[in-house]
Structure formats: C-alpha cells, structure tokens
Scaffold this motif. Sequence first.
Motif, PDB file in Angstrom:
ATOM      1  N   ASP A 108       0.415  -1.276   0.097  1.00 48.32           N
ATOM      2  CA  ASP A 108      -0.105  -0.151   0.544  1.00 48.32           C
ATOM      3  C   ASP A 108       0.778   1.162  -0.606  1.00 48.32           C
ATOM      4  O   ASP A 108       0.500   2.718   0.634  1.00 48.32           O
ATOM      5  N   ASP A 143      -6.781   1.575  -1.393  1.00 48.44           N
ATOM      6  CA  ASP A 143      -5.581   1.782  -0.371  1.00 48.44           C
ATOM      7  C   ASP A 143      -5.014   1.988   1.071  1.00 48.44           C
ATOM      8  O   ASP A 143      -3.606   1.822   1.723  1.00 48.44           O
ATOM      9  N   LYS A 144      -6.119   0.201   1.416  1.00 54.11           N
ATOM     10  CA  LYS A 144      -5.878  -0.666   2.194  1.00 54.11           C
ATOM     11  C   LYS A 144      -5.949  -1.809   1.423  1.00 54.11           C
ATOM     12  O   LYS A 144      -6.075  -3.143   2.823  1.00 54.11           O
TER      13      LYS A 144
END
Length: 412
Positions: free
Chosen positions: A81, A348-349
């Motif tokens: 990430d 993004d995770k």
Amino acid sequence: MCRVTTTTSEPTGRLGPLRFRDYRLLVTGTTTSSLGNAITPVALAFAVLDLGGSAAQLGLVVAAYALAEVVTVLFGGVLGDRVPRQLMMEGSAAACVLTQGCVAALLIGGWATIPILAGIGVLNGCLGALSGPSSSAMTRMTVPPDQLGSAVALRALLQTGAGAVGFALGGVLVAVVGPGWAIAADALTFAVAALCFARLDVPHVRPEGTRQSMLSDFGDGFREVFRHTWLWLLIGQALLYHLFYGGAQGVLGPIVVGDELGRSMWGLALGTLMAGFVAGGLVCLRWRPRRGLFFGTALLSLTAAFPLAMALSDQLLPILVGAFLHGFGLQIFSVQWETSIQQNVPEDKLARVYSFDLVGSFVARPLGLVLTGPIAEVVGFDRWLVVVGCVMAGSSLLALLSPDVRHLESRA
C-alpha cells in the motif's frame, strides 16, 4: 484518493476480463507462477531425500519456508500500500528467478546440502510473502468494476488448474530429468511472470496527506479489518479451518487412506479434490448470486465431507465424493470471499487487509501439523477426523448467524 483504474468497460461475455490487456498480463504471470510453484514442492522433497535427508529434515525444510512466509506477509501488506504493487510483484518474481536458478545449479552440479536448501527456502518464503498481498490486490486495478466478479473467478480457476498440472508435471520432471532440472523449470516460470508484470500499465494509488510511519500503516490495516464484522469473523473461521484440516490432510489422510486402500488411492483422492476446485471455479464463471458471501460461506460447510468420508468409510467412492465436495465448496467460497474484499475495502488499504487475511488463514497451519499426530494417536484417527469434520462444518454454519455475513451484497 484517485481512481484505481483507467480501464473502461465494454460489452463482454463471461470470459470478458480477458479482453483487457492488463488483466491478460496479470493472469498470465500469476498462472505461470502457480504452475512453477506446484512443481517445486515435488522436486524439493525428492531433492532432500536424494541428499540422504529424513522425513523430519524434509519437514524442517518445508517449515522454514512456511514460517518465513507468515512472518513476512504483514510487512508485504504495508509495502503493497506504500509502493507500486507492480514493482513488488516484478521484483519478487525477478529475485525468485535468481534463487531458484541457484538451487537448480547446486542440485545439478552436486553441491547442494540440506541446510543450503533450507536457507534458500527461507529467502523464497520471504519473497513470496512480500509480493502476495500486492498480487491479490492487483485484480481490481486491471478491469472495470462490472467485470470484477468474472475477473476474480477466472483468475482463481486458471491458477487452480495450473497448480493441478504443476503437481503432475513436477513428478514427471523429477522422474525424467531429476529434481535440479525440475526446479530450473520453476525458475523459468518466474522469468515469464516477471516479464508479464513488468509490462503492466496500472496507476499507483497513494493516500492523500502526510505519509505515516510503517507502524501507523500497520495499525490502519488492523482497524480496517475490524471495521467489517464479516471480514474478521471469516478470517477467524479460516484460522480454525487450517488449524484442524491442515493436519487431517497432511498427516492423517495419507495414513488412513493409504493403509486401507493403497497409496495410489490417496493420490487419486487429491486429484479429485483438485477436480472439485475446477468445477467450483467453472460454476463461479456463470453464477453471480446477489448475496455471494452468504452462499459461499454456506457451501464452505461442504469441506467437512472429506474428513468425514475418510473417518466413516473404507470404500473409495465415498472418499472421492467427499474430496470433490470439499474442493467444490472451498473454491466457491474463495471466489465470493475474494470478490467481497475487492468490492468493500478501500484501494489504499487493500494489500494490508490481504496480508491480515493470509496471516489469519495460515498462521495456525504449522501448529495443526504438529499437534494432529499426537492427538489422533490418543483419541483414534477416525474419531479425530470426525471432530475435524464437525469443526469445519460447524464453524462455517455458525458464521452464517452474523447478519453481516448473511446480508452483504455483491455489486453488479
């Protein structure tokens, strides 16, 4: 946060994801890697035995790889990430070309030792763990949202099929050219994968604002997992599955089936298990349930059929049926699980969530392998297989009591 993909949709059939260049490159690389990754365990086992190693030493070599993978995977999720996932996958594959090529050269040249094989195995476990979360998170970046379900199902089907072929091919290569050349073939598959990953053209999504420390990123991933009840609940269920079933297949299956029906019949049972995986993958290409996670979790209870059949029958047919149902139910669950994660976790995770999924799924497997034999000798092999089957079915059905599991809807 910017968009995760610039791919646009177009009218497609059930194999529609293959019309997208980046998806074709992704599945070509991952499928080729799966083929090679199935060859290596077969070749490595015979390489250790040819060097005079015992079953215990072979177990240590395999355990070294597994332990390195578990320890490293959370770090791989954080990196996935933070830096381009394409770079993580390409770098890992390229490094594995070197490590597997080194193993092949040592074996072919007659210079290999068991400690060297174990040491390189640790390195390979780390490399695989560093890229694993990035690889899982990449699917969503290569297809438009309306093709995600088909993309996940097709990727799983291709990788499963490649793994089945790889196991058989590994045995043939070991018999014909020896373990060293078989592992050289694995190095070649990693070279193909690295080339495919290098040609991917996908954006790297960076979180907005000031970059946090890696420890803070780790904490954000942890909180994201526990923000979704269905996510942490089914990761816990997977932990139970691997704790109990890992030993049932790896330790008790060869003994129970091999002693009663012959060793070749255990190989046939595992082949039937893989056939169930393929059948489940084909069903997922056509079937798009609105509450996919609910149906997938319900069908996961079919995995109990294999240990129960081994415990309750001394005939081949019920055992083969149980093996097929196990693979069938597990593959359908896996596809619905993967789709649910891809559709409900922020981009993004995503790699960090996948790393927690991998750790939760496999951290208990080594413990199960160690404890199964002693426990089964005390309570009886058949009785313990019944316990395993009941835990697998019961934990799946108990997970359905959660409204989050029952009501999570798949997006069209």
